[in-house]
Every structure is written in C-alpha cells, then in structure tokens.
Design an enzyme around this catalytic site. Structure first.
Site, PDB file in Angstrom:
ATOM      1  CD  GLU A  10      -3.062  -0.837  -0.100  1.00  0.00           C
ATOM      2  OE1 GLU A  10      -3.158   0.369  -0.373  1.00  0.00           O
ATOM      3  OE2 GLU A  10      -3.373  -1.631  -0.765  1.00  0.00           O
TER       4      GLU A  10
ATOM      5  CB  CYS B  40     -18.160   4.303 -20.121  1.00  0.00           C
ATOM      6  SG  CYS B  40     -17.132   5.455 -19.394  1.00  0.00           S
TER       7      CYS B  40
ATOM      8  CB  CYS C 199     -18.023   0.852 -16.527  1.00  0.00           C
ATOM      9  SG  CYS C 199     -18.009   0.944 -14.505  1.00  0.00           S
TER      10      CYS C 199
ATOM     11  CB  CYS D 165     -22.029   6.173 -14.525  1.00  0.00           C
ATOM     12  SG  CYS D 165     -20.570   7.463 -14.609  1.00  0.00           S
TER      13      CYS D 165
HETATM   14  S1  SF4 Z   1     -17.659   4.593 -13.414  1.00  0.00           S
HETATM   15 FE1  SF4 Z   1     -18.954   5.802 -15.133  1.00  0.00          FE
HETATM   16  S2  SF4 Z   1     -17.137   7.094 -16.030  1.00  0.00           S
HETATM   17 FE2  SF4 Z   1     -16.069   5.453 -14.780  1.00  0.00          FE
HETATM   18  S3  SF4 Z   1     -15.635   3.633 -16.305  1.00  0.00           S
HETATM   19 FE3  SF4 Z   1     -17.901   3.375 -15.160  1.00  0.00          FE
HETATM   20  S4  SF4 Z   1     -19.257   4.375 -16.416  1.00  0.00           S
HETATM   21 FE4  SF4 Z   1     -17.120   5.379 -17.098  1.00  0.00          FE
END
Ligand code: SF4
Length: 348
Positions: A35, A197, A200, A206
């Site tokens: 860390e 994204c 993700c 988001c």
């Molecule tokens: S949290 Fe939002 S900005 Fe970040 S990768 Fe996921 S979708 Fe994209």
C-alpha cells in the site's frame, strides 16, 4: 448492500485483479508495504521493487533492524522517499510499542508514521476484514464521475463530500472484494484518460456517463504555473571515483546520497576550494536534465570537476568516494542515477 457495491463485488470477482504479488495474503506487513509503495506509483513500476524489498526485509523485525541507508537503497528510483523513511520508522515503532505485532485497532494503525486514513483502511480491510472506507486518488475519480461531484477533489469541502459518499456505499460483508474492486475499477476501466465505460459494471447508474461529462470529471486542479528551480550538481572526480554527499534526513531526497549542489551563477572552483579544500579542473558540463517534483520542476546542470592533487578533506562524515559502479548501487535519487550512467557510458 447498495446496488453500487454489489455490482462492484460481482465484477471484481470475475474481472478484477487477483494475482498481484501482494494479494492472496492476510499478512498485514506484506499488505502495508504494498500500500505504501502504491501511493503515487503505478502497479507496473511497483512489482519489481516490491519483490526485492520483501526478499531483503521479509518481516517487520528485519525492516526495523536494517539501517535507513539500506532501506533507502531498496527504494532508490521509486521516488517520494519520505515513504521509505516512514515505513522504516513505523517498523521500529511496531517493534518498540506493539511487541513486533502489527496492530489491528484502526486508530492505532492510523497513528503509525506514514499511514493516512485511506491506507489504514486498505490494510484493515485486506488483513483484518474490517469494514473501513478507502479513498485514494483512483477511488476519488470513480466516485466523482459516478455521482457527478463538482469541484476539485483536493479541496477540503469536496474531499469531505467524497468521504461521506464512500462511507455511505460500504457493504457489511465481502470487504476484500469490494475494496479491491474499487481500486481495480479506478486503475483499469475508470482510468484518467480513455475510460472504458461500455465495459463498466457501474455504467447504468453513472451520472457522468449519462451527462456525457466523463472527460470533465473529476474537476481538474486549478492551473497554476509550476515554479522552476535551477541547480548545479558538482561531480567531483578522481580517477574513476566520484564523491557523493548524504543529504539531510528530511526534505527533498532526505537521507539519500547525491552530488554537492551550488546555485547557478556561483564560482564553483572557489567554492570547492573553500568547502572541500580541493583544487579542481572543470570538465565540459554534461547535458542539463530536468526532474519534476510535486510542487516544482528542478533543472540540473551536471558539472564534472577533476580533482587535482591529494584530497585534503576526504572521508568527512556524510561524504563518500565510490567507483561509479558502486555509486550506482547506493541509495541515490533518479537524476543522480542518470548522471552516473552518462559518466559510465562516456568512460569518465
Ligand atoms: S464509473 Fe462511469 S465514468 Fe467510470 S468507467 Fe464506469 S461508466 Fe465510465
């Protein structure tokens, strides 16, 4: 458990990182070292340093017993050397005050030198499965984007807001997968530039993605011109030996070995005579190099000086004469390493 945390946990188990050298252990010492190394340094740069460091200092006792010079030598090139000095001091504190056993109490962990709130939380989560909140730079970016938090996260107000958000998302179980998931998402998919994204797990909720503001968040630090400083590094040479001086214990490159320095415009032949009692013959200056610190940029002119005659003041405390090859093995900062490598290549 919030939707945010459950999706992150599922994603981490399937797609997160599972084979880093400091994973798959609950040894708080191994986790702590990783860390600290990972603060301000990328995983790829840390891996080689981490293995060598753990080989040489496999336990808290081994680290506490080492000299600061040796610890810095194993940190040489990683930068932010106060991390190494604090790690060493904290190992000694654990030996002296906690019987050599890494403490489990959160406040006690956080009171150790060099361990802030987020680092203490990562250690407590990974080593002791405690429910604690992390908030490093990567996590700030994920939260600022996912919740469209306006304002530079470096300001106390925004940082406080992000801590509250991070606390509100904590799951009650699966802390290891959750904490690792936050780190992994920030380091891989939700990266600073070109976030992925579409892959993700948090895409559906988001805010930054929905508002098409992923590239604008987190709000960048207000721009200020970086101060520039200049220095001359004196490379005192005799035969194939070079002189290094130990820097003061704290501050920039604290405790590392470096070249004596002078401000630009100083008459170095006079100053070398006064400071070291040596008469020197200047050689052609080596190409200037620049080194970026967090708060300023340092421009370095490396000035080789061949020492004439006997060395009047050698062997003073805090000064060593080493062959260039040996100097490269010492605890030295990156620009000094680059200068030594140039000398070696040029066959000085
Ligand atoms: S949290 Fe939002 S900005 Fe970040 S990768 Fe996921 S979708 Fe994209």
């Amino acid at each position: 458990m919030t939707d945010f945390s459950s999706r992150l946990i599922v994603w981490q188990k399937q797609h997160g990182r599972h084979d880093l050298p400091w994973q798959n252990t609950t040894d708080p010492y191994a986790i702590w070292v990783s860390e600290i190394m990972l603060q301000q340094t990328q995983v790829t740069a840390v891996i080689g340093y981490y293995s060598k460091f753990m080989q040489r200092f496999p336990t808290i006792a081994a680290l506490a017993d080492a000299t600061q010079d040796e610890v810095l030598q194993h940190w040489s090139g990683l930068g932010y050397y106060s991390r190494a000095r604090n790690l060493h001091n904290a190992a000694q504190t654990i030996m002296d005050e906690h019987g050599g056993v890494f403490p489990q109490d959160f406040a006690t962990i956080q009171a150790l030198p060099g361990i802030g709130r987020s680092t203490a939380a990562a250690i407590a989560s990974f080593a002791f499965n405690q429910v604690q909140t992390i908030l490093d730079g990567n996590v700030k970016r994920v939260l600022a984007r996912h919740f469209a938090v306006e304002g530079w996260p470096g300001t106390p107000k925004i940082e406080k807001e992000l801590w509250s958000l991070a606390e509100s998302l904590l799951p009650k179980t699966e802390m290891v997968a959750y904490t690792q998931g936050l780190m992994d998402l920030g380091a891989t998919l939700c990266s600073r530039s070109r976030p992925q994204c579409l892959n993700c797990p948090l895409l559906a909720s988001c805010q930054a993605y929905r508002q098409q503001r992923v590239n604008q968040l987190p709000t960048p630090k207000p721009r200020k011109a970086t101060p520039e400083k200049h220095t001359i590094m004196l490379i005192l040479l005799q035969g194939d030996s070079v002189m290094l001086e130990k820097r003061p214990p704290s501050g920039i490159w604290g405790g590392l070995w470096s070249f004596p320095e002078l401000e630009q415009g100083s008459d170095y032949t006079d100053i070398v005579q006064q400071r070291f009692g040596m008469s020197v013959c200047p050689q052609k200056a080596l190409p200037e190099l620049s080194h970026a610190f967090t708060h300023f940029k340092l421009h370095i002119t490396p000035q080789p000086l061949q020492v004439n005659g006997p060395l009047a003041k050698t062997g003073e405390p805090g000064q060593v004469w080493l062959s260039i090859a040996d100097a490269l093995g010492a605890a030295i900062p990156t620009p000094v390493r680059k200068i030594l490598q140039t000398l070696l290549i040029e066959g000085t």
